[in-house]
Design an enzyme around this catalytic site. Sequence first.
Site, PDB file in Angstrom:
ATOM      1  CB  THR A  44      -0.836  -0.090   1.199  1.00  0.00           C
ATOM      2  OG1 THR A  44      -1.831  -1.138   1.104  1.00  0.00           O
ATOM      3  CG2 THR A  44      -1.740   1.296   1.149  1.00  0.00           C
ATOM      4  CG  HIS A  47      -0.646   0.753  -4.506  1.00  0.00           C
ATOM      5  ND1 HIS A  47      -0.554   0.736  -5.874  1.00  0.00           N
ATOM      6  CD2 HIS A  47      -0.856  -0.307  -3.754  1.00  0.00           C
ATOM      7  CE1 HIS A  47      -0.949  -0.872  -6.196  1.00  0.00           C
ATOM      8  NE2 HIS A  47      -0.912  -1.442  -4.860  1.00  0.00           N
TER       9      HIS A  47
END
Length: 344
Positions: A44, A47
């Site tokens: 995450t 990202h």
Amino acid sequence: MTNMMKALVKAKPEEGLWMERVPLPEIGPNDVLIKVRKAAICGTDVHIWNWDEWARKTVPVPLVTGHEFVGEVVDVGSAVTEYRIGQRVSGEGHIVCGHCRNCRAGRGHLCRNTLGVGVHRPGAFAEYISLPQHNVVAIPDDVPDEIAAIFDPLGNAVHTALSFDLVGEDVLVTGAGPIGIMGALVAQCVGARKVVITDINPGRLALAKKLGVRHVVNAREEKLTDVMRKLGMTEGFDVGLEMSGSASAFRDMIDVMNNGGKIAILGIAPTGFEIDWNKVIFKMLHLKGIYGREMFETWYKMIALVQGPLDISGLITHRISADDYREGFAAMRSGEAGKVVMDW
């Protein structure tokens, strides 16, 4: 203690993260202030670094990022009764509302109002983090800091793997990233019969083999039907753990599932894709989406596993200072790293 701290911040709506001085978190009556010892980089976080479409839609700027960590309690709010200064802790990264139907039924992992630490509110890539006491988890003395720092992704793996009964079952894991590898190891620990993990990245497959996953398959080089034949499997896999987010991997999994098989799906695809729903229907497959960790049953189970048969220390391939965060993110973005743990 000064009123400023060092933190890794998504300071601008573009690629990258920046080390900055930011105000120390304030705590309310029910909050715990934690001095971060170690924090790990998650997919995450990559990202968010890349500032991809999901990050642009989800993450407010500026924001202190990160959510995988271990630390020490340094202050508590006036209403906190469960934790003491000096106690070693980690924390559940999903802040739930407590008042929706699922929360009131004890299913906090299904809260429709969930806020993510380091995604929607300030995170753990910092010298200090504040969390509600409900989200704080005490770490036993026999669990090392670096293992506690990766409990968040281990929890994803444990939640996925333990969604179905695995004892004596044949299990297929698609995706040999850190969570996929941990899911395969959990399946082996709890009594699965054959556990097969697939990927197309030789480095990840080598890491899976190094950590002790018994059957490691390069999906570009070997067909699953051939693997099953070698293992003496005649009817297909009983349980699938989809950890890749890959359309082709998911389709392959559906093809080799036994009738009545069960698939837990954690991998997030970059875009939507088609599957042959006739196969799902006529095989009578059970598909279950997985998000986060069950609060807090997953935490109890993963702590018990690492205190017992589960050794995930080899998954940590990079140990760096937080000041060298660019090196850590480069390793994660290369696809060749296991877990990257930063000292704060």
